[in-house]
Design a protein around this motif. Structure first.
Motif, PDB file in Angstrom:
ATOM      1  N   LEU A 222      -4.136  -7.924  23.481  1.00 11.51           N
ATOM      2  CA  LEU A 222      -3.605  -9.278  23.324  1.00 11.51           C
ATOM      3  C   LEU A 222      -2.098  -9.245  23.101  1.00 11.51           C
ATOM      4  O   LEU A 222      -1.360 -10.083  23.629  1.00 11.51           O
ATOM      5  N   ASN A 223      -1.628  -8.265  22.356  1.00 16.21           N
ATOM      6  CA  ASN A 223      -0.189  -8.113  22.130  1.00 16.21           C
ATOM      7  C   ASN A 223       0.550  -7.902  23.447  1.00 16.21           C
ATOM      8  O   ASN A 223       1.600  -8.497  23.691  1.00 16.21           O
ATOM      9  N   ALA A 224      -0.018  -7.058  24.312  1.00 12.29           N
ATOM     10  CA  ALA A 224       0.599  -6.805  25.620  1.00 12.29           C
ATOM     11  C   ALA A 224       0.625  -8.076  26.462  1.00 12.29           C
ATOM     12  O   ALA A 224       1.621  -8.375  27.137  1.00 12.29           O
TER      13      ALA A 224
ATOM     14  N   ARG B  41      -6.221   6.512  32.434  1.00 11.11           N
ATOM     15  CA  ARG B  41      -5.191   5.530  32.791  1.00 11.11           C
ATOM     16  C   ARG B  41      -5.805   4.132  32.891  1.00 11.11           C
ATOM     17  O   ARG B  41      -6.941   3.974  33.321  1.00 11.11           O
ATOM     18  N   GLY B  42      -5.023   3.123  32.504  1.00 13.21           N
ATOM     19  CA  GLY B  42      -5.528   1.761  32.524  1.00 13.21           C
ATOM     20  C   GLY B  42      -6.193   1.363  31.230  1.00 13.21           C
ATOM     21  O   GLY B  42      -6.563   0.208  31.051  1.00 13.21           O
ATOM     22  N   ASN B  43      -6.344   2.303  30.319  1.00 13.91           N
ATOM     23  CA  ASN B  43      -6.918   2.060  29.006  1.00 13.91           C
ATOM     24  C   ASN B  43      -5.769   1.999  28.002  1.00 13.91           C
ATOM     25  O   ASN B  43      -4.933   2.901  27.947  1.00 13.91           O
ATOM     26  N   MET B  44      -5.727   0.953  27.176  1.00 13.48           N
ATOM     27  CA  MET B  44      -4.634   0.789  26.224  1.00 13.48           C
ATOM     28  C   MET B  44      -4.524   1.983  25.274  1.00 13.48           C
ATOM     29  O   MET B  44      -3.434   2.357  24.841  1.00 13.48           O
ATOM     30  N   ASP B  45      -5.654   2.603  24.959  1.00 12.16           N
ATOM     31  CA  ASP B  45      -5.625   3.773  24.078  1.00 12.16           C
ATOM     32  C   ASP B  45      -4.814   4.922  24.684  1.00 12.16           C
ATOM     33  O   ASP B  45      -4.236   5.725  23.951  1.00 12.16           O
ATOM     34  N   ALA B  46      -4.800   5.012  26.011  1.00 10.96           N
ATOM     35  CA  ALA B  46      -4.001   6.040  26.674  1.00 10.96           C
ATOM     36  C   ALA B  46      -2.518   5.801  26.425  1.00 10.96           C
ATOM     37  O   ALA B  46      -1.741   6.742  26.189  1.00 10.96           O
ATOM     38  N   ASP B  47      -2.103   4.548  26.462  1.00 12.01           N
ATOM     39  CA  ASP B  47      -0.703   4.209  26.206  1.00 12.01           C
ATOM     40  C   ASP B  47      -0.330   4.490  24.754  1.00 12.01           C
ATOM     41  O   ASP B  47       0.778   4.960  24.467  1.00 12.01           O
TER      42      ASP B  47
ATOM     43  N   LYS C  10       3.529  -0.889  15.415  1.00 17.08           N
ATOM     44  CA  LYS C  10       4.383  -2.048  15.677  1.00 17.08           C
ATOM     45  C   LYS C  10       4.512  -2.312  17.174  1.00 17.08           C
ATOM     46  O   LYS C  10       4.447  -3.458  17.626  1.00 17.08           O
ATOM     47  N   GLN C  11       4.660  -1.256  17.950  1.00 14.26           N
ATOM     48  CA  GLN C  11       4.820  -1.393  19.398  1.00 14.26           C
ATOM     49  C   GLN C  11       3.593  -2.006  20.055  1.00 14.26           C
ATOM     50  O   GLN C  11       3.705  -2.835  20.965  1.00 14.26           O
ATOM     51  N   PHE C  12       2.407  -1.639  19.556  1.00 16.36           N
ATOM     52  CA  PHE C  12       1.168  -2.062  20.208  1.00 16.36           C
ATOM     53  C   PHE C  12       0.396  -3.145  19.450  1.00 16.36           C
ATOM     54  O   PHE C  12      -0.686  -3.534  19.877  1.00 16.36           O
TER      55      PHE C  12
ATOM     56  N   ALA D 279      -5.374  12.448   7.431  1.00 16.32           N
ATOM     57  CA  ALA D 279      -4.371  12.192   8.477  1.00 16.32           C
ATOM     58  C   ALA D 279      -3.964  10.724   8.493  1.00 16.32           C
ATOM     59  O   ALA D 279      -4.697   9.856   8.012  1.00 16.32           O
ATOM     60  N   VAL D 280      -2.785  10.466   9.071  1.00 14.95           N
ATOM     61  CA  VAL D 280      -2.295   9.102   9.288  1.00 14.95           C
ATOM     62  C   VAL D 280      -2.432   8.804  10.771  1.00 14.95           C
ATOM     63  O   VAL D 280      -2.055   9.626  11.615  1.00 14.95           O
ATOM     64  N   SER D 281      -2.967   7.639  11.104  1.00 12.78           N
ATOM     65  CA  SER D 281      -3.244   7.302  12.495  1.00 12.78           C
ATOM     66  C   SER D 281      -2.904   5.832  12.764  1.00 12.78           C
ATOM     67  O   SER D 281      -2.265   5.174  11.945  1.00 12.78           O
ATOM     68  N   VAL D 282      -3.336   5.344  13.916  1.00 10.97           N
ATOM     69  CA  VAL D 282      -3.144   3.943  14.303  1.00 10.97           C
ATOM     70  C   VAL D 282      -4.500   3.354  14.660  1.00 10.97           C
ATOM     71  O   VAL D 282      -5.295   3.988  15.370  1.00 10.97           O
ATOM     72  N   CYS D 283      -4.774   2.151  14.159  1.00 14.31           N
ATOM     73  CA  CYS D 283      -6.039   1.479  14.427  1.00 14.31           C
ATOM     74  C   CYS D 283      -5.810   0.094  15.033  1.00 14.31           C
ATOM     75  O   CYS D 283      -4.791  -0.541  14.759  1.00 14.31           O
TER      76      CYS D 283
END
Length: 337
Positions: A92-94, A159-165, A243-245, A264-268
């Motif tokens: 949605l952010n994208a 590719r084409g999956n937001m998680d890849a980005d 922040k970017q995503f 660990a520190v990650s992004v969710c």
């Protein structure tokens, strides 16, 4: 007798013609929710939404329509092709900001309610190195790989999956860009999570960095087959990527994975239901009301993970687009906004 007949006739007239028509109050909705592949988390969430709305408005149905995911769902909702769609925070952010893969911003979508938040860790970047690779190169962190220029074979989502980005952005910030990895004699490959597990089991990967739920069966399979070393993005990189995503920084606590004493520190990412900005305000209000008032039905008929985390407060949490006015009205009435 004539007087009584006239009174009865007057009362009947008021009921039928004066707006007190009980049949008209029995709302029925036939809606479509577009999600992702059949059988996954989102399809189960769709089943929960259907059950909640049917309980609130008997005879109503919400049909689940498969798609390639949130990146496709937002444009479908914006074009009025489906009334509701699921999208992750990153997708949605994208869309609203016109970021890759969108060519321009999509401004006419609104959030109806949230189905899970980032804190639920249903979509978390899993970053780890196999024990074989870590022992061979003396690896305890990603900084060790970068400083030693270890030739790692690393996999991120297809590719084409937001998680890849997300994975690629994190690697870039950590100093392990595709260019750097290649120059070290390594390789960056794209694969679906199921294929990644298979490649790890076949000893064809050294490092994995892909989006998946915390302690997902595929994570447990990697742990069983590769005795991995959990890697961390670190606070600074995780904050920048989140922040970017449009996601949030999240964590694996020390010892949550038995094989990862340091955590660990990650992004969710979380996920929301989006609708067109032109959706009728009463319809948006009623759907939101159904989910809140029938939240136990939603939880019981949805995925087991939703049953553990869904609350009225979570449903009302903000997304990366504004809430629909109809949803706002209901949430404010209930003190949830």
């Amino acid at each position: 007798m004539n007087y009584l007949l006239r009174v009865n006739f007057l009362i009947l007239s008021l009921l039928v013609f004066g707006g007190i028509n009980f049949e008209a109050k029995a709302q029925k909705y036939n809606l479509t929710l577009t999600g992702a592949s059949p059988g996954g988390l989102w399809s189960r969430i769709g089943g929960g939404i259907d059950a909640a709305i049917a309980k609130a408005y008997p005879g109503s149905t919400v049909s689940y329509q498969t798609s390639s995911g949130g990146l496709a769902n937002v444009p479908l909702v914006a074009a009025g092709k489906v009334p509701m769609g699921l999208a992750t925070d990153g997708e949605l952010n994208a869309a609203v900001n016109g970021l890759k893969p969108y060519k321009k911003a999509i401004k006419n979508t609104r959030v109806l309610f949230r189905v899970y938040n980032p804190a639920s860790r249903f979509q978390m970047s899993f970053f780890a190195a196999t024990k074989t690779f870590a022992d061979k190169h003396g690896i305890k962190s990603i900084s060790d790989i970068v400083s030693k220029k270890s030739p790692m074979r690393v996999a991120i989502n297809r590719r084409g999956n937001m998680d890849a980005d997300v994975g690629a952005a994190a690697l870039n910030l950590l100093g392990a860009s595709r260019k750097n990895v290649t120059s070290w004699g390594g390789q960056v490959v794209h694969a679906a999570s199921k294929e990644i597990v298979s490649l790890v089991s076949d000893r064809r990967l050294d490092v994995v960095n892909f989006g998946i739920a915390f302690n997902h069966p595929r994570v447990r399979e990697i742990a069983k087959n590769a005795s991995p070393v959990l890697l961390s993005y670190g606070e600074n990189v995780a904050s920048k990527v989140a922040k970017q995503f449009g996601g949030e920084v999240c964590r694996v606590k020390p010892g949550e994975y038995k094989w990862a004493p340091n955590g660990a520190v990650s992004v969710c990412m979380g996920a929301v239901v989006v609708v067109n900005a032109n959706m009728d305000a009463k319809l948006a209000y009623n759907i939101t009301k159904a989910l809140v008032e029938q939240i136990e039905t939603f939880k019981n008929k949805s995925h087991r993970l939703i049953k553990k985390t869904a609350t009225s407060s979570v449903l009302a949490q903000k997304g990366n687009a504004p809430h629909h006015p109809g949803a706002i009205k209901y949430f404010k009435e209930k003190g949830l906004m």
